[in-house]
Design a protein around this motif. Structure first.
Motif, PDB file in Angstrom:
ATOM      1  N   GLU A   1       4.609   0.014   4.347  1.00 53.19           N
ATOM      2  CA  GLU A   1       3.928  -0.287   3.076  1.00 53.19           C
ATOM      3  C   GLU A   1       3.350  -1.698   3.061  1.00 53.19           C
ATOM      4  N   LYS A   2       3.808  -2.542   3.984  1.00 56.68           N
ATOM      5  CA  LYS A   2       3.299  -3.916   4.034  1.00 56.68           C
ATOM      6  C   LYS A   2       2.178  -4.067   5.067  1.00 56.68           C
ATOM      7  N   ASP A   3       1.892  -3.015   5.800  1.00 60.50           N
ATOM      8  CA  ASP A   3       0.825  -3.105   6.805  1.00 60.50           C
ATOM      9  C   ASP A   3       0.257  -1.714   7.062  1.00 60.50           C
ATOM     10  N   PHE A   4      -0.795  -1.396   6.315  1.00 59.92           N
ATOM     11  CA  PHE A   4      -1.367  -0.039   6.374  1.00 59.92           C
ATOM     12  C   PHE A   4      -1.933   0.270   7.754  1.00 59.92           C
TER      13      PHE A   4
ATOM     14  N   LYS B   1     -10.508   2.106   0.137  1.00 58.64           N
ATOM     15  CA  LYS B   1     -10.410   1.313  -1.101  1.00 58.64           C
ATOM     16  C   LYS B   1      -9.889   2.173  -2.253  1.00 58.64           C
ATOM     17  N   ASN B   2     -10.359   3.422  -2.306  1.00 55.53           N
ATOM     18  CA  ASN B   2      -9.920   4.327  -3.369  1.00 55.53           C
ATOM     19  C   ASN B   2      -8.425   4.591  -3.325  1.00 55.53           C
ATOM     20  N   TYR B   3      -7.888   4.666  -2.118  1.00 56.62           N
ATOM     21  CA  TYR B   3      -6.455   4.934  -1.994  1.00 56.62           C
ATOM     22  C   TYR B   3      -5.605   3.679  -2.183  1.00 56.62           C
TER      23      TYR B   3
ATOM     24  N   PHE C   1       0.900  -1.166   0.000  1.00 56.83           N
ATOM     25  CA  PHE C   1       0.000   0.000   0.000  1.00 56.83           C
ATOM     26  C   PHE C   1       0.934   1.209   0.000  1.00 56.83           C
ATOM     27  N   PRO C   2       1.032   1.929  -1.138  1.00 57.16           N
ATOM     28  CA  PRO C   2       2.042   3.008  -1.247  1.00 57.16           C
ATOM     29  C   PRO C   2       1.905   4.056  -0.139  1.00 57.16           C
TER      30      PRO C   2
END
Lengths: 506, 506
Positions: A258-261, A325-327, A209-210
Motif C-alpha cells: 500500500e506504500k508503493d503501488f 489516477k482514477n484508482y 494506495f488501497p
C-alpha cells in the motif's frame, strides 16, 4: 516394425507423456495453492504429497519404459513415420533423460534432501545475515554441482553443463561476450547519470494506495495486455509468480504494497508477460513435454518485454495514467505525466536484485554469473563468497553491503541448488530488446499502439514469433528466426543509453 | 515370517497406503479448485488430469501388491504383531477391494464412461424437465447396479449391497424399520401444522443482505463453532461442500444469496459441521485409509447436528441474532428474536429436497429410498419412475410436481449412479438426534452453552465420541458406543414433535 506398429508405439508414447503432463498439472496446482492461501497446518502433509507425485514424474521420465520408447521411435524407419510433434517430444524427453542418466540415484536422493534442508535454513540465515550457517550447505551443493557437470558431460567449460539446463545450447563463450559488452556499457552509464544526471523526484510515489484499488487497476492492465481471464486468474502471494497448469489455466499472482503501488503494477505486468506466453502456446502441443516455455531466458524475455518495453514506456502511460489516477486516492492529481514517467524510471545502484531498476538489473546478474562460473570451475570456494561478493558490488555499483543478508545471502537460488539459472534473467532482457527491435520492423506504429492502448498486435506478434512454438523450438533458434540474428546485446545497450539519457536529461 | 520381516511388511504397507492418500489429496485439491474458481478454459484438461490420478488410485487399491499385503498381514502370526491401526487399515483396504474384486474390468470401465455421460446429460434434462432423454442412461445404470449387487454379494436383499457402500453394515431391515417410524410420525405432524398451526411470518427474511456482510457473519459463526481457520479456509461455490485434503487442511465452501441470507448461514453451519469432523480426526490416522469420515451417515450426523440442533436452536440465536443484526442492512431492526426464530424454522411440504426444511426433509429421503429399493429389487423399472415419483409425492406431501425437472430429475445422484446413498441423509439426522440426547446426559447445560456462545464443550464431546475415530470404527459401533443404543428414530421424532408443536403453537 510395420507402419501400424509404429503408429501404435507412437500413440503409447504420446499417452505416456500425456500422463506425465497430468501429474505435472497436479503438482503445479498444489504448488500454486501452497503459495496463495493453503492453510498453514496442512502444509507439511501437502509437501509430502507433492513430493510423492514429483518422484513419480522423475521416475516416469527416467524409466525403462521411457528408454524403450525413445530407442524404438528413434530407429530410422520409425522416425520417418511419426509426426513432427512426436519427433520433437522424443528429443525433449531424450534431453531430459540425459540430465539424469549418469547421476547415481543415491547421490541424487541425498542432494534433494540436502537442498530442501538448505532452503529451509536459508530464510533464517538471510534474516540474521549469518553466512557461516549456510557455508556447509553451499559447500556440499557446489561439490554436487561440480560432479553433476561431469556426469552430464560438457564441452570447454563445466559451467556449460549447468547453463544448458536452463538455456539449452547456451555456452560460457556466448555469455562472456554478451555480459562483457553489457558491463562495459552499463557501468559507465550508471556512473554518468549519478554524476551528471537530473535525478527524478520520486517521493509522491509512496503515498497510501488501497489494495483493492491496486487490484482493480492490475486487472485492467492484464486485460489490456490481452491476458485471458477465462483461461486464468489473479491471486495474491508473497513472492509473485505465474504458473501454467495447462494452456487453458495459466495463473498470475502478485502482491500489494500500500506504500508503493509499483510493486503490484510492474509485478503484475511482469508475471502477465509470463502468463501470455503460456496461454498462447499452440494447443497442438497440449499434453506433450513441449507445452511450456522454450527456456528460462525466453520466458524472461516475455515478462521483461511487457514490464519494461511496454509498461515503462511513456506512451503506455499516456493511455493508462488517467486510469491509474482514477484508482489512486489523489496522490497523482497534481503530478504531470512526464514527472510520473521519470519517477517510475528512476535508476541507480542498489543492493538487492529483486528491487533493482531496469538499468542496473543486468549488473546484479553479471555479478552472480562471474561468481558461479568461478565456483563451478574450482577457481573459487564457497568460503570465499562473502568477500568476493562485496568486492564485486564495489566494482560494479560502487557500494558495499553492510551484512551478508543484503549481500550474498539475498537470493534463494544458491541455497536451492539453482546454479546456471541467473544468466537467463539478463539474457532474457537481451532477447527482449532484440525482439522489440525486430517487432518494430513489422509494427512501425508500435508507439502509437501503446498510446491508444491497442496492445493486441503486440501480443499477436509475440505469439506468432515466440509463444506458439512452446518448447518445440530451441531458444537460440527462436531468437534467430524472430530477429534474423544471434544473441546481440547492442539493442539493449542502445535502449538503455537512449532512455536513461532522456530520463536523466544528460 | 520373523518379527522383523513382519515389521518390515507392515511398514511397506503403511508407506503404500500413505502414497494412496497423497494421490487422494491431489485429486481432492483439483476437485476443490474446479468448484471454487478454476478458469473455464482449463476445465477439460483438468478433468483428464484428475481422471488419470483417480485411475491410479483405483489401480493401487486393487493391485496385486495390495492383495499381497493383505494376505501377508492377515496371517495369524503377522496379525498379532502389527499395530492396531494397521489392522484396521488392513480391514478397510480389504472392504475396498471387495467392492471391486468381482467386477469385470470392461464392465466397470464402460460404467464409468456411462455415468460421466449421464451426469453431463442430466443438467439439460433437469432444465427442460425431459425424462425421456435420461431414461436410456437410467436403464443402463440400474442394470449395472443390479449386477453390481450380485458381484459384490449380499444377504437377504440386493439393495443391502448398495447400502453397505455408503453405510457399512446397514441393512434394508433396519432402514425399513426406522423409515416407517419416521413416516408414521412426520406425515401427520406436517398435516397438523398445516391445518391447525400458526404459520410464522417470513417475508422479512428476504430483504437484500450484501454478500460481504454475509461472509463476515459466516466466518464469525464458523469460528464460534471451533472451526480452525489455520487448518482450513472458506470459499464460494455453486453447490456448497466441505473437503478434507488432510486433517490440517479442511476447506468449507458456501454460496451467498443476497435475497435470502439463510442459504449462506445455514449452509455454512452445515458444511462447517462436516469440516469440524475432518479437522478433528486423530492425527494418528493421517496417511491411512482411516483418516476420513466413518460413513456418509455419520458425516451427515455432524453437519445436521450443527445446522439443526445448534444453528436452529433459539438459544444459539440469543447469542448470534444481535451479531447478525449488526451485519444486516437494517432488515431485522424491528423483528424480535422470537419472531425471527419462528421464521427461520418455518416448515411445510415442498417439491425440492435441497430446499426442504428440517421437518419434511426425511420424507424426501424416504420417497427416494422406496423407489431405489424397488428398482434394485426388480419390482420397478426406470420407465415407471416419473409416475411413481409423483404418486409418492402426493402420498407423503399432498403435492404433485408440475414437471419432472422439479420431480424425479431434481437430483444428480441417480444420473451419477449413486444408488444407496440417499438413506444416509435421513439416517444421519436420526444419528444426530441420538447423539444430542446422549450429549445432554454429559452436558445438561447444553442450552446455556448455546446461549453464552460457548460451543467448545459441544465440539469436544463430538470429537471425543465421533470425530477422533475417523474410519477406525464402524458407523453402527460409533452410535452404539456414543449413545448406548442401536439406531433409534424416537429421539428425532420427539425433537420434531416438540419443536414444531411450539413453533406452530399447536
Amino acid at each position: 516394425m510395420t507402419i501400424e506398429q509404429i503408429k501404435e508405439t507412437e500413440q503409447r508414447f504420446l499417452d505416456y507423456v500425456n500422463k506425465i503432463s497430468h501429474y505435472e498439472e497436479a503438482v503445479g496446482l498444489m504448488t500454486w495453492d501452497l503459495r496463495t492461501g493453503a492453510p498453514k497446518k496442512g502444509i507439511a502433509r501437502r509437501g509430502e504429497a507433492a513430493g510423492t507425485l514429483s518422484s513419480e514424474i522423475f521416475h516416469m521420465n527416467t524409466s525403462e519404459s521411457m528408454k524403450a520408447f525413445l530407442s524404438e521411435l528413434k530407429t530410422s524407419e520409425a522416425w520417418e513415420n511419426i509426426q513432427e510433434v512426436t519427433r520433437r517430444a522424443v528429443l525433449e524427453c531424450e534431453e531430459n533423460l540425459k540430465k539424469f542418466e549418469n547421476v547415481p540415484p543415491e547421490e541424487f536422493k541425498a542432494y534433494v534432501i540436502l537442498t530442501a534442508r538448505s532452503e529451509a535454513a536459508w530464510e533464517e540465515a538471510k534474516e540474521s545475515g549469518d553466512f557461516q550457517t549456510m557455508l556447509p550447505y553451499l559447500e556440499q551443493i557446489i561439490a554436487y554441482q561440480r560432479k553433476y557437470a561431469g556426469w552430464k558431460g560438457f564441452k570447454d567449460h563445466p559451467y556449460n553443463a549447468l547453463l544448458d539446463d536452463y538455456e539449452p545450447g547456451l555456452t560460457v563463450e556466448t555469455v562472456d561476450a554478451v555480459f562483457s559488452r553489457l558491463k562495459q556499457a552499463i557501468v559507465p552509464l550508471v556512473e554518468k547519470i549519478q554524476k551528471e544526471g537530473a535525478a527524478p523526484e520520486t517521493n509522491f510515489l509512496f503515498h497510501p494506495f488501497p489494495k483493492e484499488k491496486q487490484e482493480s487497476f492490475s486487472r485492467e492492465v492484464l486485460k489490456s495486455m490481452g491476458y485471458d481471464f477465462e483461461a486464468g486468474r489473479l491471486d495474491t502471494t508473497v513472492h509473485p509468480f505465474a504458473v501454467g497448469l495447462n494452456t487453458g489455466d495459466v495463473r498470475v499472482t502478485t502482491k500489494y504494497d500500500e506504500k508503493d503501488f509499483r510493486t503490484a503494477v510492474f509485478g503484475t505486468i511482469h508475471e502477465g508477460g509470463h502468463a501470455l506466453y503460456e496461454q498462447n502456446i499452440s494447443p497442438q502441443l497440449d499434453g506433450t513435454p513441449l507445452s511450456g516455455g522454450a527456456s528460462m531466458g525466453i520466458h524472461e524475455s516475455q515478462s521483461l518485454f511487457w514490464e519494461n518495453f511496454v509498461g515503462r514506456h511513456i506512451n503506455f502511460w499516456k493511455k493508462h495514467y488517467p486510469v491509474l489516477k482514477n484508482y489512486a486516492a489523489g496522490q497523482f492529481d497534481d503530478i504531470p505525466l512526464e514527472k510520473f514517467y521519470r519517477a517510475v524510471n528512476a535508476a541507480g545502484p542498489s543492493l538487492i536484485r529483486i528491487e533493482a531498476d531496469e538499468l542496473t538489473y543486468c549488473l546484479h546478474i553479471i555479478l552472480r554469473y562471474e561468481l558461479e562460473k568461478a565456483l563451478i570451475n574450482g577457481e573459487m570456494e564457497a568460503a570465499d563468497l562473502p568477500e568476493a561478493w562485496n568486492d564485486k558490488m564495489e566494482e560494479l555499483f560502487g557500494i558495499r553491503p553492510s551484512h551478508d543478508g543484503e549481500g550474498v545471502l539475498q537470493d534463494v537460488h544458491w541455497p536451492g541448488g539453482a546454479f546456471g539459472y541467473f544468466p537467463s534473467y539478463a539474457l532474457g532482457y537481451v532477447y527482449a530488446a532484440q525482439l522489440k527491435h525486430a517487432m518494430i520492423q513489422d509494427l512501425p506504429e508500435f508507439d502509437k499502439l501503446l498510446e491508444e492502448g491497442r496492445l493486441k498486435p503486440v501480443k499477436d506478434w509475440l505469439t506468432e514469433n515466440v509463444h506458439k512454438h512452446g518448447k518445440a523450438e530451441k531458444p537460440l533458434d527462436i531468437i534467430q528466426k524472430a530477429t534474423g540474428e544471434k544473441v546481440n546485446a547492442d539493442y539493449l545497450i542502445q535502449y538503455l543509453t537512449d532512455k536513461y539519457s532522456a530520463v536523466y536529461k544528460l
